[in-house]
Design a protein around this motif. Structure first.
Motif, PDB file in Angstrom:
ATOM      1  N   LEU A   1     -43.181   9.962  39.170  1.00 26.45           N
ATOM      2  CA  LEU A   1     -44.418  10.638  38.788  1.00 26.45           C
ATOM      3  C   LEU A   1     -44.427  10.974  37.296  1.00 26.45           C
ATOM      4  O   LEU A   1     -45.470  10.872  36.632  1.00 26.45           O
ATOM      5  N   ALA A   2     -43.277  11.359  36.758  1.00 26.26           N
ATOM      6  CA  ALA A   2     -43.193  11.685  35.334  1.00 26.26           C
ATOM      7  C   ALA A   2     -43.538  10.472  34.482  1.00 26.26           C
ATOM      8  O   ALA A   2     -44.223  10.588  33.452  1.00 26.26           O
ATOM      9  N   VAL A   3     -43.083   9.300  34.895  1.00 22.29           N
ATOM     10  CA  VAL A   3     -43.392   8.066  34.163  1.00 22.29           C
ATOM     11  C   VAL A   3     -44.883   7.763  34.226  1.00 22.29           C
ATOM     12  O   VAL A   3     -45.527   7.468  33.210  1.00 22.29           O
ATOM     13  N   ILE A   4     -45.457   7.839  35.430  1.00 16.82           N
ATOM     14  CA  ILE A   4     -46.879   7.520  35.590  1.00 16.82           C
ATOM     15  C   ILE A   4     -47.753   8.521  34.846  1.00 16.82           C
ATOM     16  O   ILE A   4     -48.726   8.146  34.178  1.00 16.82           O
ATOM     17  N   ARG A   5     -47.411   9.787  34.951  1.00 19.22           N
ATOM     18  CA  ARG A   5     -48.218  10.816  34.268  1.00 19.22           C
ATOM     19  C   ARG A   5     -48.189  10.641  32.758  1.00 19.22           C
ATOM     20  O   ARG A   5     -49.190  10.862  32.067  1.00 19.22           O
ATOM     21  N   ALA A   6     -47.032  10.254  32.214  1.00 21.62           N
ATOM     22  CA  ALA A   6     -46.921  10.064  30.771  1.00 21.62           C
ATOM     23  C   ALA A   6     -47.726   8.858  30.308  1.00 21.62           C
ATOM     24  O   ALA A   6     -48.346   8.883  29.238  1.00 21.62           O
ATOM     25  N   ALA A   7     -47.718   7.795  31.105  1.00 17.64           N
ATOM     26  CA  ALA A   7     -48.378   6.555  30.703  1.00 17.64           C
ATOM     27  C   ALA A   7     -49.825   6.469  31.141  1.00 17.64           C
ATOM     28  O   ALA A   7     -50.656   5.875  30.444  1.00 17.64           O
ATOM     29  N   ARG A   8     -50.146   7.046  32.298  1.00 17.72           N
ATOM     30  CA  ARG A   8     -51.485   6.948  32.867  1.00 17.72           C
ATOM     31  C   ARG A   8     -51.910   8.317  33.421  1.00 17.72           C
ATOM     32  O   ARG A   8     -52.030   8.514  34.633  1.00 17.72           O
ATOM     33  N   PRO A   9     -52.140   9.290  32.532  1.00 21.59           N
ATOM     34  CA  PRO A   9     -52.400  10.665  32.970  1.00 21.59           C
ATOM     35  C   PRO A   9     -53.670  10.831  33.811  1.00 21.59           C
ATOM     36  O   PRO A   9     -53.784  11.806  34.553  1.00 21.59           O
ATOM     37  N   ASP A  10     -54.598   9.913  33.713  1.00 25.03           N
ATOM     38  CA  ASP A  10     -55.856  10.040  34.452  1.00 25.03           C
ATOM     39  C   ASP A  10     -55.835   9.353  35.810  1.00 25.03           C
ATOM     40  O   ASP A  10     -56.790   9.459  36.581  1.00 25.03           O
ATOM     41  N   ASP A  11     -54.752   8.633  36.120  1.00 32.00           N
ATOM     42  CA  ASP A  11     -54.670   7.910  37.391  1.00 32.00           C
ATOM     43  C   ASP A  11     -54.262   8.840  38.532  1.00 32.00           C
ATOM     44  O   ASP A  11     -53.519   9.805  38.323  1.00 32.00           O
ATOM     45  N   ALA A  12     -54.726   8.525  39.740  1.00 34.16           N
ATOM     46  CA  ALA A  12     -54.304   9.248  40.939  1.00 34.16           C
ATOM     47  C   ALA A  12     -53.008   8.638  41.461  1.00 34.16           C
ATOM     48  O   ALA A  12     -52.703   7.471  41.190  1.00 34.16           O
ATOM     49  N   VAL A  13     -52.268   9.435  42.206  1.00 38.08           N
ATOM     50  CA  VAL A  13     -50.998   8.980  42.785  1.00 38.08           C
ATOM     51  C   VAL A  13     -50.893   9.484  44.219  1.00 38.08           C
ATOM     52  O   VAL A  13     -51.181  10.652  44.494  1.00 38.08           O
ATOM     53  N   LEU A  14     -50.464   8.605  45.121  1.00 41.17           N
ATOM     54  CA  LEU A  14     -50.107   9.008  46.481  1.00 41.17           C
ATOM     55  C   LEU A  14     -48.614   8.783  46.643  1.00 41.17           C
ATOM     56  O   LEU A  14     -48.136   7.646  46.546  1.00 41.17           O
ATOM     57  N   GLY A  15     -47.869   9.872  46.853  1.00 39.66           N
ATOM     58  CA  GLY A  15     -46.426   9.780  47.006  1.00 39.66           C
ATOM     59  C   GLY A  15     -46.000  10.011  48.439  1.00 39.66           C
ATOM     60  O   GLY A  15     -46.601  10.829  49.150  1.00 39.66           O
ATOM     61  N   GLU A  16     -44.961   9.329  48.857  1.00 42.72           N
ATOM     62  CA  GLU A  16     -44.443   9.478  50.210  1.00 42.72           C
ATOM     63  C   GLU A  16     -44.052  10.925  50.494  1.00 42.72           C
ATOM     64  O   GLU A  16     -44.273  11.436  51.587  1.00 42.72           O
ATOM     65  N   GLU A  17     -43.484  11.595  49.520  1.00 43.02           N
ATOM     66  CA  GLU A  17     -42.997  12.957  49.739  1.00 43.02           C
ATOM     67  C   GLU A  17     -43.986  14.023  49.264  1.00 43.02           C
ATOM     68  O   GLU A  17     -44.191  15.030  49.927  1.00 43.02           O
ATOM     69  N   GLY A  18     -44.607  13.819  48.128  1.00 44.81           N
ATOM     70  CA  GLY A  18     -45.466  14.849  47.545  1.00 44.81           C
ATOM     71  C   GLY A  18     -46.926  14.737  47.900  1.00 44.81           C
ATOM     72  O   GLY A  18     -47.719  15.622  47.564  1.00 44.81           O
ATOM     73  N   GLY A  19     -47.308  13.674  48.577  1.00 43.18           N
ATOM     74  CA  GLY A  19     -48.692  13.517  48.976  1.00 43.18           C
ATOM     75  C   GLY A  19     -49.594  13.110  47.829  1.00 43.18           C
ATOM     76  O   GLY A  19     -49.170  12.478  46.860  1.00 43.18           O
ATOM     77  N   GLN A  20     -50.850  13.524  47.918  1.00 47.57           N
ATOM     78  CA  GLN A  20     -51.877  13.094  46.986  1.00 47.57           C
ATOM     79  C   GLN A  20     -51.874  13.931  45.702  1.00 47.57           C
ATOM     80  O   GLN A  20     -51.831  15.153  45.735  1.00 47.57           O
ATOM     81  N   HIS A  21     -51.951  13.232  44.562  1.00 50.14           N
ATOM     82  CA  HIS A  21     -52.125  13.865  43.256  1.00 50.14           C
ATOM     83  C   HIS A  21     -53.356  13.240  42.622  1.00 50.14           C
ATOM     84  O   HIS A  21     -53.412  12.024  42.438  1.00 50.14           O
TER      85      HIS A  21
END
Length: 271
Positions: A55-75
């Protein structure tokens, strides 16, 4: 960390998968408490920390993108056009008992994806059009699926929504399967990357629509970009009416497996 302005989506996927793999490899062999998720499923601190690293990598490179994580759920917005699907440790049960057959999966829905093997150091990736493997100290190599190994990975984990029409054990007992192939059970979607890389002839699993699954999305993207044949166990496209997954190195292998599956399904319906 990667340059958030110059990096491609494929570079982000690779960097994320590598970051997660570093955590998984570092924490391997430690006594990790199990976090119960119900129905016999669980996570460990390695799953959680690996996801945070990705998530740290994605947030740094693509801060406006949504993320669905297996453990943390929807961001972020679940309906966002750009949505990353993250499985930080596919094969947690293997990992928890000291087995190294695990994978780290990072995929941008409908686009780039990467699957990292934390212990071999291989990172399989795609930009959505081409698929390749990156090994430490070596140039990227295009993935080249082939049925030559005649090894077919089959997921035997419950639940079994396709039964009685489809049961993996019936496929393994099919005379034509026994004559032509040999089964393997890796219990992680690393096996999908192996189909794309020519290490496996095919992969078969039951299930629902797996196209948007954090477990399967990266492997499916790799296999499609590498030129594998990808459908559900009913032969339908997985992102339409398909259920489960049949991924084969070529059309011939896929056709043979589908004929075996269908013959068993027809017998089950007539009983």
């Amino acid at each position: 960390m990667i340059n958030s302005y110059a990096s491609s989506d494929a570079a982000v996927a690779i960097a994320g998968a590598r970051a997660g793999a570093d955590v998984v490899r570092t924490m391997y062999g430690q006594r990790l408490n199990r976090i119960d998720k119900g129905a016999g499923d669980f996570a460990t601190a390695a799953d959680v920390e690996a996801e945070q690293a990705i998530l740290a990598v994605i947030r740094a490179a693509r801060p406006d993108d949504a993320v669905l994580g297996e453990e943390g759920g929807q961001h972020g917005d679940a309906e966002a056009v750009r949505r990353w699907l993250v499985d930080p440790l596919c094969g947690t049960l293997n990992y928890a008992v000291g087995n190294m057959l695990v994978a780290v999966n990072v995929a941008l829905r409908g686009g780039a994806a990467a699957v990292a093997d934390p212990f071999s150091g291989e990172v399989f990736s795609t930009d959505g059009a081409t698929a390749w493997v990156r090994r430490d100290g070596a140039e990227d190599a295009l993935l080249a699926p082939t049925p030559a190994t005649r090894l077919v990975d089959v997921n035997l984990d419950p639940p079994f929504p396709g039964a009685p029409g489809f049961r993996a054990v019936d496929l393994l007992a099919h005379p034509a399967f026994v004559e032509r192939y040999r089964p393997r059970v890796v219990s992680t979607t690393l096996a999908l990357a192996w189909v794309a890389a020519g290490k496996r002839a095919a992969y078969v699993t039951d299930g629902g629509d797996l196209s948007q699954s954090v477990h399967f999305a990266a492997g499916i993207a790799l296999c499609r970009a590498a030129g594998c044949t990808v459908t559900g166990i009913d032969g339908a496209p997985i992102d339409e009416a398909g259920r489960g997954l049949v991924v084969a190195a070529d059309d011939e292998t896929h056709g043979l497996l589908m004929s075996m599956i269908r013959s068993r399904s027809q017998r089950a319906r007539t009983r």
